[in-house]
Design a protein around this motif. Structure first.
Motif, PDB file in Angstrom:
ATOM      1  N   GLY A   1      12.430   0.877 -15.094  1.00 17.07           N
ATOM      2  CA  GLY A   1      11.264   1.167 -15.473  1.00 17.07           C
ATOM      3  C   GLY A   1      10.739   0.948 -16.974  1.00 17.07           C
ATOM      4  N   VAL A   2       9.549   0.090 -16.976  1.00 14.54           N
ATOM      5  CA  VAL A   2       9.626  -0.594 -17.989  1.00 14.54           C
ATOM      6  C   VAL A   2       8.083  -0.348 -18.733  1.00 14.54           C
ATOM      7  N   ARG A   3       8.141  -0.097 -19.824  1.00 15.08           N
ATOM      8  CA  ARG A   3       6.785   0.019 -20.681  1.00 15.08           C
ATOM      9  C   ARG A   3       6.696  -1.204 -21.487  1.00 15.08           C
ATOM     10  N   THR A   4       5.433  -2.132 -21.081  1.00 14.34           N
ATOM     11  CA  THR A   4       5.240  -3.343 -21.865  1.00 14.34           C
ATOM     12  C   THR A   4       4.511  -3.177 -23.290  1.00 14.34           C
ATOM     13  N   ASP A   5       3.742  -1.991 -23.560  1.00 14.76           N
ATOM     14  CA  ASP A   5       3.439  -1.719 -25.019  1.00 14.76           C
ATOM     15  C   ASP A   5       3.225  -0.249 -25.265  1.00 14.76           C
TER      16      ASP A   5
END
Length: 121
Positions: free
Chosen positions: A98-102
């Motif tokens: 689960g990735v948040r890019t900003d």
């Protein structure tokens, strides 16, 4: 934007061990949960193990005591140590994260391309 690359699969005899790695790269602000899933021929993809950023883990019942999931947050990498492997562990193993890019984005789940694990004598 974000890539997950697995490595470490292969052919192993029953009772043997393998260690899978999955490295996330690209535009990454933060990663929450990372995990491993597997899919055997003719079956649906199933959970193997997950690990949160703080290290809390969840395992499927049939791998408890044999598999260990861990992660290196500094390297954006998750590992799966597999011991006492059985023929029924044969599958393609996929990692996800689960990735948040900003700072303002929501978490999005990315998947790797999969790595084959075959347990056979």
């Amino acid at each position: 934007q974000v890539q997950l690359v697995e490595s470490g699969g292969g052919l192993v005899q029953p009772g043997g061990s393998l260690r899978l790695s999955c490295a996330a790269s690209g535009r990454i602000f933060s990663i929450n949960s990372m995990g491993w899933y597997r899919q055997a021929p003719g079956k649906e993809r199933e959970l193997v193990a997950t690990i949160t950023r703080s290290g809390n883990t969840v395992y499927a019942d049939d791998v408890k005591g044999r598999f260990t999931v861990s992660r290196d947050n500094a390297k954006n990498t998750v590992y799966l140590e597999m011991n006492s492997l059985k023929p029924e562990d044969t599958a393609v193993y996929y990692c996800n994260a689960g990735v948040r890019t900003d700072l303002r984005s929501a978490y999005y789940v990315y998947w790797g391309q999969g790595t084959q694990v075959t347990v056979s004598s």
